[in-house]
Structures are given as structure tokens and as C-alpha cells.
Scaffold this motif. Sequence first.
Motif, PDB file in Angstrom:
ATOM      1  N   VAL A  35      34.189  44.653  38.651  1.00 26.33           N
ATOM      2  CA  VAL A  35      32.870  44.095  38.320  1.00 26.33           C
ATOM      3  C   VAL A  35      32.651  42.787  39.087  1.00 26.33           C
ATOM      4  O   VAL A  35      31.556  42.546  39.621  1.00 26.33           O
ATOM      5  CB  VAL A  35      32.739  43.890  36.798  1.00 26.33           C
ATOM      6  N   ALA A  36      33.674  41.950  39.154  1.00 28.46           N
ATOM      7  CA  ALA A  36      33.540  40.674  39.870  1.00 28.46           C
ATOM      8  C   ALA A  36      33.255  40.901  41.356  1.00 28.46           C
ATOM      9  O   ALA A  36      32.419  40.222  41.947  1.00 28.46           O
ATOM     10  CB  ALA A  36      34.804  39.838  39.688  1.00 28.46           C
ATOM     11  N   VAL A  37      33.943  41.851  41.961  1.00 29.91           N
ATOM     12  CA  VAL A  37      33.708  42.143  43.380  1.00 29.91           C
ATOM     13  C   VAL A  37      32.293  42.682  43.577  1.00 29.91           C
ATOM     14  O   VAL A  37      31.598  42.312  44.521  1.00 29.91           O
ATOM     15  CB  VAL A  37      34.763  43.141  43.909  1.00 29.91           C
ATOM     16  N   ALA A  38      31.837  43.560  42.659  1.00 28.53           N
ATOM     17  CA  ALA A  38      30.491  44.113  42.781  1.00 28.53           C
ATOM     18  C   ALA A  38      29.426  43.026  42.618  1.00 28.53           C
ATOM     19  O   ALA A  38      28.435  43.005  43.359  1.00 28.53           O
ATOM     20  CB  ALA A  38      30.291  45.209  41.742  1.00 28.53           C
ATOM     21  N   LEU A  39      29.626  42.118  41.669  1.00 31.62           N
ATOM     22  CA  LEU A  39      28.636  41.061  41.446  1.00 31.62           C
ATOM     23  C   LEU A  39      28.683  39.985  42.530  1.00 31.62           C
ATOM     24  O   LEU A  39      27.699  39.274  42.736  1.00 31.62           O
ATOM     25  CB  LEU A  39      28.837  40.429  40.063  1.00 31.62           C
TER      26      LEU A  39
END
Length: 154
Positions: A55-59
Amino acid sequence: MTPEAPAPNREVAPSQVTLKTVFTVGFGVLLILAVVMAAIHSLVAITLTSTAVLVAVALDHAVQWLVRRRLPRTAAIGVVTIAVLGLLTGFGFTLIPPAVDQGKALVQQAPVFIHTARRSRIFLRLDQQFHLADRIEQAEKGLPEMLEERRRRS
């Protein structure tokens, strides 16, 4: 003539496996077992951590896009966080009320559904083989006690 030394007895010959080898193999097996057990017991933590990283990489893509538009990184992180929380809240308000209404309707219509299902051909055939009607009646009789026991545990 000098007497010859007697031939060595095989029963007394030293072992080719030393105590050091036994301990090394034993501790190696214990170490592998400990690593496997640790991974099994921490499966939820590993899953949550992996999901958080994804999720952090996507955001981060949205944050980088805002940074390229000359927004400070801290402000970009705040904007993306507020946008994600807003989307989750919107989905919650969109999905939860219909799900609650459908759950209530299911509870209200359950007796009719069960009665209709009991008259179907497949249920009658399975009942002849597995005595499902008797098992369902036993479950219905034991349901209040089971629910009360679960409530006491909680």
C-alpha cells in the motif's frame, strides 16, 4: 621372532561419527524447526507488514506526482492520506447500510428459505442418505444453549 600385535576388534573400533557431528546436526534441525515455527506463528504479522509495504509503495506514486506539481512532500502525504480516508469512508457509507438491510432481510426470511429448501428434491434425496432433517432439528434445539455459551465466553 617378535610377537605380532593382535588384529583390532571391530566391536571396539572408534565410531566414525563424533559427538561434535551429532550436536551439529541436532542443533541444525532444532534451528530449522524454530525458524519454521516462528514463521507459522507470525504469519499474520508478516501478512500485515507485506500488505502495508504494498500500500505504501502504491500511494507513493500519488505523493511523487503531487511533489512534481511543486507541493511539499509533507503536504502531499497529508493530501493523499486524507483522500484515501475519504474514499474509505465513502465506500463505508455506500456499502454498509445495504449490507445491514440485506442481513436483516435474510434473518427475517430464513424460516421461509429453510422450509422451501426442505421441500426440494435434492434435500429429500440427501435426507434419505444422511438424515439431514434430524441433524438440523438437533442443531435448532441446541442453538440457544450454544449462543448462550458463546456469550458467556465473550
